[in-house]
Design a protein around this motif. Structure first.
Motif, mmCIF file in Angstrom:
data_model
loop_
_atom_site.group_PDB
_atom_site.id
_atom_site.type_symbol
_atom_site.label_atom_id
_atom_site.label_comp_id
_atom_site.label_asym_id
_atom_site.label_seq_id
_atom_site.Cartn_x
_atom_site.Cartn_y
_atom_site.Cartn_z
ATOM 1 N N ALA A 277 46.705 33.969 35.246
ATOM 2 C CA ALA A 277 46.784 33.147 36.457
ATOM 3 C C ALA A 277 45.646 33.462 37.413
ATOM 4 O O ALA A 277 44.968 32.563 37.921
ATOM 5 C CB ALA A 277 48.126 33.367 37.146
ATOM 6 N N ILE A 278 45.448 34.745 37.681
ATOM 7 C CA ILE A 278 44.388 35.192 38.588
ATOM 8 C C ILE A 278 43.514 36.184 37.831
ATOM 9 O O ILE A 278 43.999 37.192 37.312
ATOM 10 C CB ILE A 278 44.985 35.852 39.849
ATOM 11 C CG1 ILE A 278 45.861 34.854 40.606
ATOM 12 C CG2 ILE A 278 43.878 36.386 40.756
ATOM 13 C CD1 ILE A 278 46.613 35.464 41.776
ATOM 14 N N ARG A 279 42.223 35.892 37.771
ATOM 15 C CA ARG A 279 41.315 36.760 37.007
ATOM 16 C C ARG A 279 40.839 37.939 37.841
ATOM 17 O O ARG A 279 40.895 39.080 37.416
ATOM 18 C CB ARG A 279 40.110 35.949 36.524
ATOM 19 C CG ARG A 279 39.058 36.766 35.784
ATOM 20 C CD ARG A 279 38.217 35.894 34.897
ATOM 21 N NE ARG A 279 39.013 35.366 33.798
ATOM 22 C CZ ARG A 279 38.588 34.414 32.951
ATOM 23 N NH1 ARG A 279 37.393 33.870 33.111
ATOM 24 N NH2 ARG A 279 39.372 33.993 31.978
ATOM 25 N N ARG A 280 40.346 37.655 39.033
ATOM 26 C CA ARG A 280 39.825 38.733 39.877
ATOM 27 C C ARG A 280 39.707 38.237 41.304
ATOM 28 O O ARG A 280 39.063 37.218 41.557
ATOM 29 C CB ARG A 280 38.465 39.207 39.379
ATOM 30 C CG ARG A 280 37.864 40.345 40.207
ATOM 31 C CD ARG A 280 36.449 40.666 39.752
ATOM 32 N NE ARG A 280 35.868 41.689 40.610
ATOM 33 C CZ ARG A 280 35.487 42.881 40.196
ATOM 34 N NH1 ARG A 280 35.646 43.230 38.937
ATOM 35 N NH2 ARG A 280 34.940 43.739 41.038
ATOM 36 N N VAL A 281 40.332 38.947 42.228
ATOM 37 C CA VAL A 281 40.221 38.640 43.649
ATOM 38 C C VAL A 281 39.814 39.906 44.388
ATOM 39 O O VAL A 281 40.484 40.938 44.292
ATOM 40 C CB VAL A 281 41.539 38.093 44.232
ATOM 41 C CG1 VAL A 281 41.455 38.014 45.758
ATOM 42 C CG2 VAL A 281 41.839 36.724 43.663
ATOM 43 N N ASP A 282 38.698 39.807 45.110
ATOM 44 C CA ASP A 282 38.233 40.884 45.980
ATOM 45 C C ASP A 282 38.085 40.312 47.384
ATOM 46 O O ASP A 282 37.351 39.335 47.581
ATOM 47 C CB ASP A 282 36.883 41.428 45.512
ATOM 48 C CG ASP A 282 36.985 42.194 44.206
ATOM 49 O OD1 ASP A 282 37.428 43.361 44.248
ATOM 50 O OD2 ASP A 282 36.614 41.639 43.155
ATOM 51 N N ALA A 283 38.770 40.910 48.333
ATOM 52 C CA ALA A 283 38.686 40.427 49.712
ATOM 53 C C ALA A 283 39.272 41.461 50.651
ATOM 54 O O ALA A 283 40.099 42.291 50.250
ATOM 55 C CB ALA A 283 39.430 39.099 49.873
ATOM 56 N N GLU A 284 38.821 41.407 51.903
ATOM 57 C CA GLU A 284 39.397 42.233 52.952
ATOM 58 C C GLU A 284 39.752 41.355 54.141
ATOM 59 O O GLU A 284 39.051 40.387 54.449
ATOM 60 C CB GLU A 284 38.423 43.337 53.401
ATOM 61 C CG GLU A 284 38.236 44.428 52.378
ATOM 62 C CD GLU A 284 37.516 45.641 52.954
ATOM 63 O OE1 GLU A 284 37.042 45.565 54.116
ATOM 64 O OE2 GLU A 284 37.439 46.661 52.247
ATOM 65 N N ILE A 285 40.862 41.679 54.791
ATOM 66 C CA ILE A 285 41.323 40.954 55.973
ATOM 67 C C ILE A 285 41.476 41.974 57.094
ATOM 68 O O ILE A 285 42.139 43.002 56.931
ATOM 69 C CB ILE A 285 42.654 40.239 55.697
ATOM 70 C CG1 ILE A 285 42.455 39.188 54.594
ATOM 71 C CG2 ILE A 285 43.205 39.593 56.962
ATOM 72 C CD1 ILE A 285 43.740 38.531 54.124
ATOM 73 N N ALA A 286 40.847 41.687 58.224
ATOM 74 C CA ALA A 286 40.845 42.634 59.332
ATOM 75 C C ALA A 286 42.142 42.578 60.121
ATOM 76 O O ALA A 286 42.907 41.614 60.036
ATOM 77 C CB ALA A 286 39.657 42.332 60.253
ATOM 78 N N GLN A 287 42.383 43.603 60.900
ATOM 79 C CA GLN A 287 43.549 43.641 61.775
ATOM 80 C C GLN A 287 43.520 42.445 62.729
ATOM 81 O O GLN A 287 42.503 42.153 63.353
ATOM 82 C CB GLN A 287 43.546 44.936 62.598
ATOM 83 C CG GLN A 287 43.583 46.213 61.788
ATOM 84 C CD GLN A 287 44.971 46.541 61.268
ATOM 85 O OE1 GLN A 287 45.953 45.918 61.650
ATOM 86 N NE2 GLN A 287 45.058 47.531 60.403
ATOM 87 N N GLY A 288 44.633 41.725 62.828
ATOM 88 C CA GLY A 288 44.738 40.609 63.749
ATOM 89 C C GLY A 288 44.068 39.332 63.291
ATOM 90 O O GLY A 288 44.033 38.347 64.041
#
Length: 260
Positions: A23-34
């Motif tokens: 379904a998902i091969r590769r996800v790279d991400a960052e989400i900051a506070q707020g």
């Protein structure tokens, strides 16, 4: 500063009766506070699956998900969840539904009643505290669901297409309501949606997933300042951003179909 959410080479493969389905091969991400981040992509690309893995309700097949630097190993009380359906308890009033998570956490209900009433008032439901779900419209029920998700002051708010079943006018109203809530509560949020305009209006960033097996095709920052008013949707820049997202979705979906 440690990211609120860090996705590191996250993938998901399902084992079916006949074969493995990636379904998902590769996800790279960052989400900051707020930060408020929307996830867009074609149907079946794994948007909701990704959200459920962040929530700790599903485990990734590979990779790692970190919340404030700690690996996700299961559901967390610091999360607030809103689903497509309001899933209210039909025998309880609006106020009782908002307070239900507090009962489940075995916290003193009386200590949270004033916050529950305040949340209901802030979403336009003052005077409806004692109404049961069948006495409320679809938009009202989703407002109750938002209050329920916020009652315990979660650090992270996860939303899986919460307005998809609503008519267009009510959906626009709910978008404005969510923007107003965000200005007051300022949580870290992940919002799954099929609506490009909704994503641009609500978000600080928009992640676009390709067709299955999915990756992140685009990480688009939305430049509009907050607070946001509905009129921003009539600007040329808003239309340009929507066009970029639409073209990315179509290109990503097309490539995956050709490779299939």
């Amino acid at each position: 500063m440690t990211a609120a959410i860090a996705l590191k080479s996250v993938g998901k493969t399902y084992l079916t009766r006949d074969a493995e389905v990636e379904a998902i091969r590769r996800v790279d991400a960052e989400i900051a506070q707020g930060e408020f981040v929307s996830v867009l992509g074609p149907s079946g690309c794994g948007k909701s699956t990704l959200l459920m893995m962040i929530a700790g309700l599903e485990a990734p097949s590979h990779g790692e998900i970190l919340i404030e630097g700690r690996a996700v190993t299961g559901p967390r009380r610091e999360n607030g969840l809103i689903f497509q359906d309001a899933t209210l308890l039909p025998w309880k009033t609006a106020l009782e539904n908002v307070l239900f998570p507090i009962r489940m956490m075995r916290r003193p209900v009386a200590a949270y009643e004033e916050r529950a009433r305040t949340l209901l008032r802030q979403v336009g439901l003052s005077g409806f505290e004692d109404k049961r779900p069948h006495e409320l419209s679809g938009g009202m029920r989703q407002r109750v669901a938002i209050c329920r998700a916020l009652i315990h002051d979660p650090r992270l708010l996860l939303m899986d297409e919460p307005f998809s079943a609503l008519d267009a006018i009510t959906r626009d109203e709910m978008n404005e309501t969510l923007v107003d809530i965000w200005e007051r509560e300022h949580k870290t949020g992940v919002f799954v949606t099929h609506s490009i305009r909704e994503a641009v209006f609500l978000s600080d960033r928009v992640l676009v997933m390709t067709g299955r097996p999915s990756t992140i095709a685009l990480d688009l920052r939305v430049p509009f300042p907050r607070p946001r008013r509905p009129e921003i949707q009539e600007t040329a820049e808003f239309g340009r951003l929507c066009g970029t997202l639409r073209a990315t979705i179509e290109a990503g979906y097309g490539r995956r179909r050709e490779a299939a």
